[in-house]
Motif scaffolding. Structure first.
Motif, mmCIF file in Angstrom:
data_model
loop_
_atom_site.group_PDB
_atom_site.id
_atom_site.type_symbol
_atom_site.label_atom_id
_atom_site.label_comp_id
_atom_site.label_asym_id
_atom_site.label_seq_id
_atom_site.Cartn_x
_atom_site.Cartn_y
_atom_site.Cartn_z
ATOM 1 N N THR A 105 7.885 9.042 6.177
ATOM 2 C CA THR A 105 8.472 10.237 6.785
ATOM 3 C C THR A 105 9.751 9.934 7.564
ATOM 4 O OG1 THR A 105 6.978 9.937 8.669
ATOM 5 C CG2 THR A 105 6.261 11.440 6.931
ATOM 6 N N GLU A 106 10.005 8.645 7.839
ATOM 7 C CA GLU A 106 11.233 8.295 8.564
ATOM 8 C C GLU A 106 12.456 8.410 7.659
ATOM 9 O OE1 GLU A 106 10.740 4.414 10.158
ATOM 10 O OE2 GLU A 106 9.388 5.063 11.778
ATOM 11 N N ASN A 107 12.264 8.302 6.346
ATOM 12 C CA ASN A 107 13.376 8.388 5.396
ATOM 13 C C ASN A 107 13.122 9.501 4.388
ATOM 14 O OD1 ASN A 107 14.868 5.854 6.230
ATOM 15 N ND2 ASN A 107 12.881 4.966 5.698
ATOM 16 N N SER A 108 12.591 10.599 4.865
ATOM 17 C CA SER A 108 12.183 11.669 3.957
ATOM 18 C C SER A 108 13.125 12.862 4.043
ATOM 19 C CB SER A 108 10.766 12.125 4.304
ATOM 20 O OG SER A 108 10.737 12.727 5.585
ATOM 21 N N TYR A 109 13.096 13.664 2.961
ATOM 22 C CA TYR A 109 13.760 14.961 2.953
ATOM 23 C C TYR A 109 12.725 16.080 3.101
ATOM 24 C CZ TYR A 109 18.215 12.915 1.540
ATOM 25 O OH TYR A 109 19.377 12.199 1.515
ATOM 26 N N ILE A 110 11.536 15.845 2.517
ATOM 27 C CA ILE A 110 10.487 16.872 2.593
ATOM 28 C C ILE A 110 9.232 16.262 3.215
ATOM 29 C CG2 ILE A 110 9.077 18.510 1.288
ATOM 30 C CD1 ILE A 110 11.252 18.556 -0.837
ATOM 31 N N GLY A 111 8.467 15.524 2.408
ATOM 32 C CA GLY A 111 7.218 14.959 2.899
ATOM 33 C C GLY A 111 7.152 13.455 2.876
ATOM 34 N N LYS A 155 0.848 -1.181 0.000
ATOM 35 C CA LYS A 155 0.000 0.000 0.000
ATOM 36 C C LYS A 155 0.889 1.239 0.000
ATOM 37 C CE LYS A 155 -3.937 -2.109 2.391
ATOM 38 N NZ LYS A 155 -4.863 -2.011 3.550
ATOM 39 N N LEU A 156 0.385 2.277 -0.645
ATOM 40 C CA LEU A 156 1.190 3.491 -0.805
ATOM 41 C C LEU A 156 1.014 4.405 0.396
ATOM 42 C CD1 LEU A 156 3.092 5.110 -2.531
ATOM 43 C CD2 LEU A 156 1.128 6.030 -3.770
ATOM 44 N N PHE A 157 2.126 4.657 1.086
ATOM 45 C CA PHE A 157 2.168 5.594 2.201
ATOM 46 C C PHE A 157 3.343 6.545 1.984
ATOM 47 C CE2 PHE A 157 -0.033 2.008 4.196
ATOM 48 C CZ PHE A 157 -1.012 2.642 4.937
ATOM 49 N N PRO A 194 -1.548 9.131 2.487
ATOM 50 C CA PRO A 194 -1.423 9.168 3.948
ATOM 51 C C PRO A 194 -0.007 8.845 4.417
ATOM 52 C CG PRO A 194 -2.491 7.139 3.254
ATOM 53 C CD PRO A 194 -2.328 7.975 2.016
ATOM 54 N N GLU A 195 0.314 9.320 5.597
ATOM 55 C CA GLU A 195 1.621 9.047 6.193
ATOM 56 C C GLU A 195 1.584 7.692 6.898
ATOM 57 O OE1 GLU A 195 4.405 10.728 9.867
ATOM 58 O OE2 GLU A 195 2.677 11.878 9.140
ATOM 59 N N ALA A 196 2.678 6.950 6.799
ATOM 60 C CA ALA A 196 2.794 5.662 7.496
ATOM 61 C C ALA A 196 3.119 5.944 8.961
ATOM 62 C CB ALA A 196 3.868 4.801 6.846
ATOM 63 N N LYS A 197 2.085 6.006 9.798
ATOM 64 C CA LYS A 197 2.276 6.344 11.209
ATOM 65 C C LYS A 197 2.418 5.105 12.091
ATOM 66 C CE LYS A 197 -0.275 10.713 10.923
ATOM 67 N NZ LYS A 197 -1.434 11.491 11.431
ATOM 68 N N SER A 198 1.482 4.173 11.932
ATOM 69 C CA SER A 198 1.508 2.989 12.791
ATOM 70 C C SER A 198 2.453 1.940 12.224
ATOM 71 C CB SER A 198 0.105 2.406 12.913
ATOM 72 O OG SER A 198 -0.337 1.908 11.664
ATOM 73 N N THR A 199 2.760 0.943 13.067
ATOM 74 C CA THR A 199 3.607 -0.159 12.619
ATOM 75 C C THR A 199 2.933 -0.929 11.496
ATOM 76 O OG1 THR A 199 4.463 -0.343 14.872
ATOM 77 C CG2 THR A 199 4.859 -2.197 13.395
ATOM 78 N N ALA A 200 1.609 -1.107 11.584
ATOM 79 C CA ALA A 200 0.893 -1.803 10.525
ATOM 80 C C ALA A 200 1.023 -1.063 9.198
ATOM 81 C CB ALA A 200 -0.582 -1.953 10.910
ATOM 82 N N ASP A 201 0.956 0.276 9.236
ATOM 83 C CA ASP A 201 1.125 1.064 8.011
ATOM 84 C C ASP A 201 2.508 0.852 7.408
ATOM 85 O OD1 ASP A 201 -1.390 2.028 8.400
ATOM 86 O OD2 ASP A 201 -0.746 3.951 9.245
#
Length: 546
Positions: free
Chosen positions: A112-118, A107-109, A161-168
């Motif tokens: 943000t943990e490996n991001s430069y901007i968004g 799934k596309l998320f 959406p941003e991958a916030k949870s571990t499931a995401d």
């Protein structure tokens, strides 16, 4: 009759019957006991609950649906039993692969943990199986090459959406969202992960060896039974394989259509936005040449309003095309919400209705046409020779050619804007009178007969007659306030019988008239001495024909 209970699971409300609730409660309690005292226990349990809520949501078709034992059992099969996380399923080579049940599509998320901007590039990298560096290079090319990358990035940033949870985060990488994977993902984030991993590895090794020996012994006794089951299910597997191939082809086609819709929608939106900004900036700073739009705007609609209405009427449908393409590619795409959808629909309807009103008003500006006629007697009698030519002009009619186009904009010596065109028609007719005369008929259109008549009267057209030579202007002019109103001028020269006419070659384009004008001067007769008679003309110097 079972009792129905309302529960709140990860912030989502569900209706569940009492038996299913008791089983789910026992399942969650068992999981809680399994992770008691483990690092990240609360986060693990929260992510497991979030994943179960997500699976329930996928199975609930309406708000009043009650979750039963069937749905709870299906969730437990996907998530696994609390003790299953220490078992290596790969040892059961002859058994059905439980991983196939728990495997999830990517799934596309936004990562943000490996991001430069968004995190858009990193998320796309996970989704397509590419290094994020290549995705970022593509963004750079879009930004500095076509100039479309910025808007596209912003749109994806808003909608993905941003991958916030571990499931995401597991879904983003295509990993099964099971208890063991959730536990592993969270434990990887702790500083003491190496010690924990060693302990888990030892436990897994011992348990796996024990399970392997047990399975090996059991396999010896049930080998024949399994072979029979395999033969029995071979046909079923064949059709399942065919179905899987068909489903794969369908998914490929769907993804291709999704990408195509995204490209069409995004490119159209970007083009419309660039056009909207260009038109309004050009209108504000008064860039030369932009006056054509103002002169053609007979309805006097503000340019910024007209361009905005066009942007909304075309852009909103293409936004939904872009959004549909994203929905096809991204199954977990955030919804823009019903309020936004209905607001956009309302804006679209308002834009269409407004454009229709403007169009009707613009059309009404050409509903009536009127003409004014000026007549002047010329000092020409029978047997006189009259020369006719178009006046040379390199400003308004350099090519010396008639044109029915709406017109163009020019500036006078005092820097006043005027409209000019080359819609001049020249006609020659015979008259029974003894002297020649000239009529100049000016025509224009308007939303009323009076306005059309005023516009016709405001047409400026000049000519002169000297030494038996009629000199006609090959153009007309009018003030820019009169707009492009299909202004034209018809110049008709009435000559007495026995008068001789000599038309210059540069009149050719201006007297190229249809037959219903009854023009005596035919094309190709320029430069010849033509005698006007009652029945037509006689060429006095044309070569004799057999």
């Amino acid at each position: 009759m079972n009792k129905t209970i309302n529960i709140n699971l990860a912030g989502i409300f569900f209706h569940i019957d009492e038996d299913a609730y008791l089983k789910l409660q026992g399942y969650l309690e068992a999981i809680k006991r399994s992770f008691a005292g483990e690092p990240g226990e609360d986060e693990i349990l929260a992510d497991i609950e979030a994943r179960i809520a997500e699976l329930f949501t996928e199975r609930v078709t309406h708000d009043k649906q009650v979750i039963g034992l069937k749905e709870v059992d299906a969730i437990i099969v996907i998530m696994g039993q609390p003790e299953d996380y220490i078992v290596d399923d790969s040892m059961f080579t002859d058994a059905p692969n439980s991983q196939a049940k728990t495997a999830t599509s990517k799934k596309l998320f936004r990562d943000t943990e490996n991001s430069y901007i968004g995190g858009v590039a990193a998320g796309l990298g996970h989704y397509f199986g590419l290094d994020a560096v290549w995705i970022r290079l593509i963004w750079i090319l879009l930004i500095f090459g076509a100039g479309t990358g910025v808007l596209l990035y912003i749109l994806l940033w808003i909608l993905i959406p941003e991958a916030k949870s571990t499931a995401d985060k597991l879904s983003m990488k295509g990993e099964p969202i099971t208890i063991s994977n959730i536990e592993k993902k969270i434990k990887d984030g702790f500083d003491n992960v190496s010690d924990v991993a060693k302990n888990v590895s030892d436990t897994l090794s011992g348990t796996a060896k024990s399970v392997s020996d047990t399975v090996s012994d059991a396999a010896k006794h049930v080998n024949f039974k399994k072979k029979g089951q395999q033969v029995k299910s071979s046909s079923q597997k064949f059709f399942e394989a065919v179905g899987a191939v068909c489903l794969f082809c369908f998914n490929v086609i769907a993804k291709f259509i999704g990408v195509l819709l995204i490209i069409i929608g995004a490119s159209t939106l970007i083009s419309l936005l660039i056009g909207l900004l260009s038109v309004n900036v050009t209108d504000i700073v008064n860039i030369p040449g932009f006056e054509l739009l103002d002169a053609a705007n007979t309805a006097n609609t503000p340019i910024w309003l007209a361009s905005l209405l066009v942007f909304l009427s075309i852009g909103i449908p293409f936004f939904f095309i872009f959004y549909l393409g994203l929905k096809i590619l991204v199954t977990n795409l955030k919804s823009i919400g019903n309020i936004a959808k209905f607001s956009l629909l309302g804006l679209w309807l308002i834009a269409l209705i407004s454009l229709a009103v403007i169009g009707i008003k613009h059309a009404s500006e050409h509903a009536f046409d009127a003409q004014t006629v000026q007549q002047e007697t010329l000092p020409v009698k029978a047997l006189d020779t009259v020369f006719v030519k178009m006046a040379e002009n390199h400003t308004y009619n350099k090519k010396m050619k008639r044109s029915s186009q709406a017109g163009r904009i020019a500036y006078t010596n005092t820097n006043k804007q005027i409209i000019y065109n080359r819609n001049i028609r020249f006609i020659v007719k015979a008259t029974p009178d003894t002297t020649a005369y000239l009529t100049v008929e000016k025509q224009a259109e308007g939303s009323s007969l009076l306005l059309a008549k005023n516009r016709a009267e405001n047409i400026r057209y000049d000519y002169s007659f000297s030494q038996n030579t009629l000199l006609l202007n090959p153009f007309l002019t009018t003030d820019i306030d009169n707009k492009f109103s299909n202004q034209l001028v018809e110049v008709t020269l009435y000559l007495p019988e026995q008068t001789v006419l000599v038309a210059d070659n540069n009149t050719y384009s201006f007297h190229k008239n249809p037959g219903y004008y009854n023009d005596l001067l035919e094309n190709g007769m320029e430069g010849h001495y033509l005698k006007i008679t009652k029945n037509g003309i006689i060429c006095l110097d044309c070569p004799a024909t057999d």
